[in-house]
Design a protein around this motif. Structure first.
Motif, short mmCIF file in Angstrom:
data_model
loop_
_atom_site.label_atom_id
_atom_site.label_comp_id
_atom_site.label_asym_id
_atom_site.label_seq_id
_atom_site.Cartn_x
_atom_site.Cartn_y
_atom_site.Cartn_z
N ASP A 176 8.79 -10.67 -6.88
CA ASP A 176 9.47 -9.42 -7.23
C ASP A 176 8.49 -8.38 -7.76
O ASP A 176 8.79 -7.65 -8.71
N TRP A 177 7.31 -8.29 -7.12
CA TRP A 177 6.31 -7.31 -7.56
C TRP A 177 6.82 -5.87 -7.46
O TRP A 177 6.40 -5.00 -8.22
N ARG A 178 7.76 -5.62 -6.55
CA ARG A 178 8.29 -4.26 -6.43
C ARG A 178 9.03 -3.87 -7.70
O ARG A 178 8.85 -2.78 -8.25
N GLU A 179 9.88 -4.79 -8.18
CA GLU A 179 10.66 -4.52 -9.38
C GLU A 179 9.77 -4.44 -10.61
O GLU A 179 10.00 -3.62 -11.50
N GLY A 181 -3.91 -15.85 -14.77
CA GLY A 181 -4.62 -17.07 -14.38
C GLY A 181 -4.22 -17.44 -12.97
O GLY A 181 -4.09 -16.58 -12.10
N HIS A 182 -4.02 -18.75 -12.71
CA HIS A 182 -3.49 -19.32 -11.48
C HIS A 182 -4.44 -19.25 -10.29
O HIS A 182 -4.51 -20.18 -9.49
N THR A 183 -5.19 -18.16 -10.14
CA THR A 183 -6.01 -17.99 -8.95
C THR A 183 -7.40 -18.65 -9.10
O THR A 183 -8.10 -18.78 -8.10
N HIS A 184 -7.77 -19.02 -10.33
CA HIS A 184 -9.03 -19.74 -10.58
C HIS A 184 -10.23 -19.01 -9.97
O HIS A 184 -11.13 -19.64 -9.40
N GLN A 185 -10.28 -17.70 -10.07
CA GLN A 185 -11.39 -16.98 -9.44
C GLN A 185 -11.50 -15.59 -10.05
O GLN A 185 -10.56 -15.08 -10.65
N VAL A 186 -12.65 -15.00 -9.88
CA VAL A 186 -12.88 -13.62 -10.31
C VAL A 186 -12.05 -12.69 -9.43
O VAL A 186 -12.15 -12.74 -8.20
N LEU A 187 -11.23 -11.87 -10.04
CA LEU A 187 -10.39 -10.93 -9.27
C LEU A 187 -10.25 -9.63 -10.06
O LEU A 187 -10.10 -9.66 -11.28
N TYR A 188 -10.26 -8.54 -9.36
CA TYR A 188 -9.95 -7.25 -9.98
C TYR A 188 -9.16 -6.41 -8.99
O TYR A 188 -9.47 -6.38 -7.81
N ASN A 189 -8.13 -5.76 -9.48
CA ASN A 189 -7.36 -4.88 -8.60
C ASN A 189 -6.73 -3.77 -9.41
O ASN A 189 -6.52 -3.90 -10.63
N GLU A 190 -6.45 -2.68 -8.75
CA GLU A 190 -5.68 -1.60 -9.35
C GLU A 190 -4.46 -1.40 -8.49
O GLU A 190 -4.56 -1.21 -7.28
N ALA A 203 0.84 -1.19 0.00
CA ALA A 203 0.00 0.00 0.00
C ALA A 203 0.88 1.25 0.00
O ALA A 203 0.63 2.20 -0.74
N ALA A 204 1.94 1.22 0.80
CA ALA A 204 2.81 2.40 0.91
C ALA A 204 3.56 2.65 -0.39
O ALA A 204 3.72 3.78 -0.84
N VAL A 205 4.00 1.56 -1.03
CA VAL A 205 4.82 1.71 -2.23
C VAL A 205 3.96 2.03 -3.45
O VAL A 205 4.31 2.88 -4.27
N LEU A 206 2.83 1.32 -3.57
CA LEU A 206 2.09 1.40 -4.83
C LEU A 206 0.85 2.27 -4.78
O LEU A 206 0.41 2.79 -5.80
N GLN A 207 0.25 2.38 -3.60
CA GLN A 207 -1.03 3.10 -3.56
C GLN A 207 -0.82 4.52 -3.02
O GLN A 207 -1.48 4.94 -2.09
N GLN A 208 0.13 5.22 -3.61
CA GLN A 208 0.39 6.57 -3.12
C GLN A 208 -0.70 7.53 -3.58
O GLN A 208 -1.35 7.28 -4.59
N LEU A 251 0.50 -10.01 -10.80
CA LEU A 251 1.76 -9.27 -10.68
C LEU A 251 1.79 -8.37 -9.44
O LEU A 251 2.51 -7.39 -9.40
N TYR A 252 0.97 -8.68 -8.48
CA TYR A 252 0.99 -7.94 -7.22
C TYR A 252 0.91 -8.96 -6.10
O TYR A 252 0.83 -10.16 -6.34
N GLU A 253 0.95 -8.49 -4.86
CA GLU A 253 0.88 -9.43 -3.76
C GLU A 253 -0.55 -9.58 -3.27
O GLU A 253 -1.14 -8.63 -2.76
N TYR A 254 -1.10 -10.77 -3.46
CA TYR A 254 -2.46 -11.04 -2.96
C TYR A 254 -2.33 -12.01 -1.78
O TYR A 254 -2.71 -11.68 -0.65
N TYR A 255 -1.75 -13.21 -2.01
CA TYR A 255 -1.62 -14.16 -0.90
C TYR A 255 -0.40 -15.05 -1.17
O TYR A 255 -0.52 -16.11 -1.79
N PRO A 256 0.77 -14.63 -0.68
CA PRO A 256 2.01 -15.37 -0.96
C PRO A 256 2.00 -16.85 -0.58
O PRO A 256 2.61 -17.65 -1.30
N PRO A 257 1.33 -17.29 0.52
CA PRO A 257 1.39 -18.71 0.84
C PRO A 257 0.87 -19.61 -0.30
O PRO A 257 1.23 -20.77 -0.37
#
Lengths: 151, 376
Positions: B255-258, B274-283, B12-17, B242-248
Motif C-alpha cells: 500500500d505504498w500509494r496510501e 531493514g529487510h533488504t540487507h543491503q545499502v539502499l538510498y532513494n527519494e 514514477a507517474a504518481v510520486l516522481q512528479q 515504504l516504496y516499491e523496489y521489488y515486490p517478488p
C-alpha cells in the motif's frame, strides 16, 4: 589448382543422392521425427530435476534426506544468499574464481558454497543432487546472456 | 511490458512528479557527490559512479534541539546457538559496538527479524544478547519474528509493534509492516512451522504480498502526525521499504500509494528500513529512504528496480561471514545535520568500480516453482 576440380566432381557425384533425399523426405533419417508427446516427456524429465534442485537450493530437509546429501549444517540454504538464484552468475563459468584461487566450474562453486558458508558436506561432481542443483540454477537463469570468464 | 514494469511506471507517474522532491535540507548535498572513486578512479569509473550519493556522509538539516546520535541494528536472524554460532557472534559484536559508542547513542532502534524462525528461544536469545546495550531500546517486528505464533511472543517481549515518540525536536514513528499478510495458511491447513517456513523464504511464492501498513495503521499514522508541524522532521522506522523496489521479494509495502498520501504534506520525512540487507538510498516524492545492513547476511540486489540514487555496496566475499554486514549509527550534530553511517565490518562499504558491483553482470531470473506444487 586441382582442388576445385575435385570438389566439382564430388558435388556432381552427390547430386543424385541429394535429389533422392529431397524427393523421398525424412524416411531415411536416423531417428523418428519428434512429436509433441516426446518433447513433453523430455521436458518433464528436465523439469523434475529443476523441481528437485529448487527444493535442495531452498534447504528442503526431506529432499536432502531422500537424495542422501547434507548441504548445510548452519541452517543456511543456498537461496538465503541467492534468492531466485540471484548472483550465482552461472553464465560466467568456467572462470578464475578468486575464493578458490583456481579456474573453476559452476560445480566447483556449488561445492565451495556447500563446504564454506553452509558448512555442509561436499557432493560428488556427477551426483544426482549436483545435476539437480545445476538444472535449477541454469533454468532459473535461462534468460541471462552467456558470459564465460567474466569476474 | 511486465507487471513489474507497469508498477514502476506507475510509481514514477504518481510520486516522481515534476518539482516534487524531498525538502532541500533532506537532499544529498554537493559534498556527498565527491567520492574517492571520482578522485582517483579512471574516467569511466567517475562517469559511472559520480552521481551516486555517498551514504555515510549524508547531510540533513534537522531542526534538532540538541545534537544526538542513535543506533540501528536489524536482521540478526538468530537461530538457536546450537545450530548457528556465526549469527550469534555478529549480533554480539554489533551490540558491543553500539554499547561502546562514545558519546553514547540516545537510543537503539532494532529494525526487525531478531529471530530466524520466530521461535521463543531465538527471540529470547536476541533479548539476552541485546542486554549488553543499556541505553533505551525500541523495537519494530520483522516477518521472521511474527509468523510462528502470529506475534504472541514478540508482543510479550516488546509490546506494541507500532509507536511514536518525540526526541529533541524530531518525531520518531515505528511502523509494523509485517503482521497484515493475507491468510495463505488456513485453507491449506498449514502448521505454524509450515506457515513460518513459507514466510521465511524470501523468494517463496506462497506467502504472497505480505508486506503492508494497513488501513487501520495508516489512519493511526495520519492521526499521529496531525499535530506535528509539516515542516519539522519526521523519521519513520519500518522493516520493509515504504516504496516499491521489488515486490517478488517484498522489497516494498503493497500500500505504498496510501502511505505516500498520508506523508505527502510533510516535507522532511526520512524512512529508515531493514529487510533488504543491503545499502539502499532513494527519494520518493517528498520522502527519502535509507536501507540498512543486516548483521546476518547480505541479500543480493534485485535483478531490476534498484533505485537509481543508490550507490551500490561492494560485492561481498562469501567466504568471510563478517563481510557485507554490520549496523549503523545516525548522528544529529551541532549544526543540525544528520549523518547516517554504515558500520560494515570489512573493506569498503561502496563499490569502487563497476566490476565491484554484482549487478554489472545483468541477470534475467525466473521465480521458483517447487513451492507452488502442493503438497510436495
Amino acid at each position: 589448382m586441382t582442388a576445385p576440380i575435385t570438389w566439382s566432381f564430388t558435388l556432381f557425384r552427390a547430386a543424385p543422392a541429394v535429389a533422392l533425399a529431397v524427393l523421398v523426405g525424412p524416411a531415411v533419417a536416423h531417428k523418428d521425427p519428434v512429436t509433441p508427446q516426446l518433447l513433453n516427456s523430455y521436458q518433464q524429465v528436465f523439469m523434475e530435476q529443476v523441481r528437485k534442485g529448487d527444493l535442495l537450493f531452498h534447504g528442503d530437509a526431506a529432499t536432502e534426506e531422500a537424495m542422501g546429501v547434507v548441504l548445510s549444517k548452519t541452517g543456511m540454504a543456498c537461496a538465503m544468499c541467492h534468492p531466485m538464484t540471484a548472483d550465482t552468475h552461472p553464465a560466467t563459468f568456467p572462470k578464475f574464481q578468486a575464493q578458490m584461487a583456481k579456474f573453476a566450474t559452476l560445480r566447483d562453486m556449488i561445492n565451495w558454497c556447500i563446504e564454506k558458508p553452509n558448512q555442509g558436506e561436499k557432493i560428488a561432481d556427477d551426483s544426482e543432487a549436483m545435476k539437480a542443483l545445476e538444472a535449477y540454477i541454469y533454468w532459473s537463469q535461462s534468460g541471462t546472456v552467456l558470459n564465460p570468464g567474466k569476474f | 511490458m511486465s507487471e513489474l514494469e507497469r508498477d514502476r511506471h506507475e510509481i514514477a507517474a504518481v510520486l516522481q512528479q515534476p518539482g516534487v522532491r524531498p525538502d532541500p535540507s533532506l537532499r544529498i548535498t554537493r559534498r556527498t557527490f565527491v567520492h574517492k572513486s571520482c578522485l582517483v578512479g579512471a574516467a569511466t569509473v567517475a562517469e559511472t559512479f559520480a552521481w551516486w550519493p555517498l551514504l555515510n556522509t549524508l547531510d540533513v538539516a534537522y531542526a534538532a534541539e540538541a545534537p544526538f546520535k542513535f543506533a540501528w541494528i536489524s536482521d540478526t536472524h538468530l537461530y538457536p546457538k546450537s545450530l548457528n554460532t556465526r549469527f550469534v557472534e555478529k549480533t554480539v559484536r554489533a551490540a558491543k559496538e553500539v554499547q561502546a559508542m562514545s558519546p553514547p547513542a540516545d537510543f537503539l532502534i532494532f529494525g526487525g527479524d531478531l529471530a530466524q524462525l520466530g521461535k521463543v528461544e531465538e527471540l529470547e536469545l536476541g533479548v539476552e544478547i541485546l542486554k549488553e546495550i543499556n541505553i533505551r531500546k525500541v523495537f519494530i517486528p520483522g516477518e521472521h519474528d511474527w509468523y510462528l505464533d502470529m506475534g504472541k511472543k514478540w508482543g510479550e517481549l516488546f509490546g506494541q509493534p507500532n509507536w511514536t515518540f518525540d526526541h529533541k525536536g524530531v518525531r520518531f514513528v515505528g511502523l509494523d509492516t509485517v503482521s497484515r499478510g493475507p491468510d495463505y495458511w488456513t485453507a491449506k491447513k498449514m502448521s505454524p512451522e509450515e506457515r513460518m517456513g513459507h514466510m521465511a523464504t524470501l523468494d517463496g511464492t506462497v506467502a504472497g504480498p505480505w508486506a503492508g501498513v494497513g488501513r487501520d495503521q495508516l489512519d493511526w499514522l495520519q492521526k499521529t502526525l496531525s499535530n506535528w508541524d509539516q515542516n519539522r522532521p519526521v523519521v519513520i522506522f519500518s522493516h520493509n521499504p515504504l516504496y516499491e523496489y521489488y515486490p517478488p521479494w517484498n522489497f516494498w509495502v503493497r500500500d505504498w500509494r496510501e502511505v505516500n498520501e498520508v506523508l505527502k504534506p510533510y516535507t522532511k520525512v526520512t524512512n529508515i528500513h531493514g529487510h533488504t540487507h543491503q545499502v539502499l538510498y532513494n527519494e520518493i516524492g517528498t520522502m527519502r529512504s535509507i536501507g540498512m545492513l543486516a548483521t546476518s547476511w547480505p541479500w543480493p540486489y534485485a535483478p531490476e528496480g534498484v533505485p537509481k540514487l543508490t550507490k551500490p555496496m561492494i560485492r561481498v566475499d562469501p567466504g568471510d561471514h563478517f563481510d557485507g554486514v554490520g549496523w549503523a549509527k545516525i548522528d544529529v550534530n551541532a549544526q543540525d545535520k544528520v549523518e547516517a553511517e554504515y558500520v560494515m565490518w570489512r573493506k569498503q562499504v561502496f563499490a569502487q568500480s563497476p566490476d565491484d558491483y554484482a549487478k554489472s553482470i545483468p541477470e534475467v531470473l525466473r521465480a521458483r516453482i517447487a513451492d507452488n506444487i502442493w503438497p510436495y
